[in-house]
Motif scaffolding. Structure first.
Motif, short mmCIF file in Angstrom:
data_model
loop_
_atom_site.label_atom_id
_atom_site.label_comp_id
_atom_site.label_asym_id
_atom_site.label_seq_id
_atom_site.Cartn_x
_atom_site.Cartn_y
_atom_site.Cartn_z
N ARG A 53 -6.92 -16.32 -3.53
CA ARG A 53 -7.98 -15.60 -2.74
C ARG A 53 -8.66 -14.33 -3.44
O ARG A 53 -9.75 -13.98 -3.26
N TYR A 54 -7.54 -13.47 -4.13
CA TYR A 54 -8.10 -12.63 -4.75
C TYR A 54 -8.29 -12.61 -6.23
O TYR A 54 -8.35 -11.69 -7.24
N PRO A 83 -1.76 -5.46 0.66
CA PRO A 83 -1.15 -4.84 -0.71
C PRO A 83 -1.53 -5.17 -2.00
O PRO A 83 -1.97 -4.56 -3.05
N ARG A 84 -2.04 -6.53 -2.30
CA ARG A 84 -2.21 -7.11 -3.38
C ARG A 84 -3.88 -6.59 -3.86
O ARG A 84 -4.04 -6.44 -4.77
N LEU A 128 -5.26 -4.16 -6.75
CA LEU A 128 -6.35 -4.59 -7.64
C LEU A 128 -7.59 -3.66 -7.72
O LEU A 128 -7.92 -3.30 -8.66
N VAL A 129 -7.98 -3.48 -6.58
CA VAL A 129 -9.22 -2.52 -6.42
C VAL A 129 -8.87 -1.05 -6.71
O VAL A 129 -9.72 -0.61 -7.27
N GLY A 130 -7.70 -0.58 -6.54
CA GLY A 130 -7.25 0.78 -6.60
C GLY A 130 -7.35 0.76 -8.11
O GLY A 130 -7.82 1.91 -8.73
N GLU A 131 -6.52 -0.12 -8.83
CA GLU A 131 -6.59 0.28 -10.40
C GLU A 131 -7.76 -0.05 -11.01
O GLU A 131 -8.22 0.89 -12.09
N SER A 181 2.18 -11.38 -4.28
CA SER A 181 2.44 -11.04 -3.06
C SER A 181 0.95 -10.51 -2.49
O SER A 181 0.18 -9.93 -3.12
N ALA A 182 0.66 -10.95 -1.28
CA ALA A 182 -0.71 -10.68 -0.57
C ALA A 182 -0.93 -9.07 -0.38
O ALA A 182 -1.80 -8.85 -0.20
#
Length: 296
Positions: free
Chosen positions: A132-133, A199-200, A204-207, A295-296
């Motif tokens: 999904r991501y 969380p996943r 990802l977007v945070g990094e 993990s999602a």
């Protein structure tokens, strides 16, 4: 880490505000008032007028004081903001998150053995499965030759969007990087929907927001679009410059997974480059592989 879209207005309000700022009066056939605008884009009252709703109601939607709206109202706002089909679908998803979650269902733990076999048996076609991501869940030898030794990567680094921005090999290989990178951000935004606190996705977007200015800019612009086919120009250190056509197929058994196939017409120079790449991959001992879903 704070959720990447944390805002008092919420995602629906942020999306409406962002899209409104990109539309001019001339775009929608409204006359200019002759007075300078304090901020770019349409005024709230102009959007309300075009959508046929009250100014107060639209203002409350954009300010986050109302978190949902009926589909007819959302379609009217979409027409006022000149949304395309993907953007309109995203708007409805933001206003009706429960419906989106119900349709998506939960992700499965891994790629099915049948799909793994399909990838491994494909010849002259780099292929992979993404979650999904856009975590890469399975790949064949040619995909590893193209993107790098996927089996050797840290599992959470094995993500197509992350690799597009932060992997030096992938970034340098994409000749049309800016276009491909904007498509990746748009597709991730659309896939995220209202789940930006997952969380996943938050990881990802945070990094990416911390480490890449372009990603941070495009993510906050709420770019939303999706493409299921296209062509990419590549510059690979082994195979040189060539182009591939790509196609995205949704897995019937799990709508959160997609198969990406890359190909070139047989007999041409692009196909010859893929064959060169495959011969090199065999000498390097690259192989197909699969991994569990992060993990999602």
């Amino acid at each position: 880490m704070q959720a990447p879209d944390a805002s008092p207005r919420g995602q629906l309000g942020d999306f409406l505000s962002t899209r409104r700022s990109l539309i001019t009066a001339a775009d929608v056939g409204l006359p200019e008032t002759g007075h300078p605008r304090r901020v770019p884009g349409l005024r709230r009252e102009e959007v309300a007028q075009l959508a046929g709703i009250s100014i107060d109601y639209y203002t409350r939607l954009e300010q986050g004081r109302v978190r949902t709206a009926s589909r007819p109202v959302l379609h009217a706002i979409g027409r006022a903001l000149l949304l395309n089909d993907d953007q309109q679908r995203h708007l409805i998803q933001l206003a009706h998150p429960d419906d989106a979650v119900e349709r998506r269902g939960g992700p499965t733990a891994r790629v099915s053995p049948q799909v793994e076999r399909l990838l491994a048996n494909l010849a002259d076609t780099p292929a992979l499965v993404m979650g999904r991501y856009f975590d890469i869940l399975a790949w064949n030898r040619l995909a590893a030759a193209l993107l790098g030794d996927l089996a050797a990567m840290e599992p959470r680094h094995r993500n197509y969007v992350r690799m597009t921005f932060l992997d030096p090999h992938v970034r340098a290989m994409l000749v049309d990087w800016r276009e491909r990178a904007q498509e990746a951000v748009s597709a991730l935004r659309l896939a995220a929907g209202v789940a930006c606190d997952a969380p996943r996705l938050r990881e990802l977007v945070g990094e990416l927001s911390l480490r890449d200015q372009d990603f941070r800019t495009w993510w906050t612009q709420h770019l939303v679009t999706t493409r299921t086919s296209g062509s990419s120009r590549l510059d690979h250190p082994v195979a040189g410059r060539f182009s591939v056509d790509w196609q995205v197929l949704t897995c019937v058994d799990d709508g959160a997974q997609a198969i990406v196939l890359m190909s070139a017409p047989a007999g041409g120079p692009d196909h010859a480059a893929i064959r060169t790449l495959d011969a090199w991959a065999e000498r390097q001992g690259l192989a197909h592989g699969a991994t569990s879903l992060p993990s999602a």
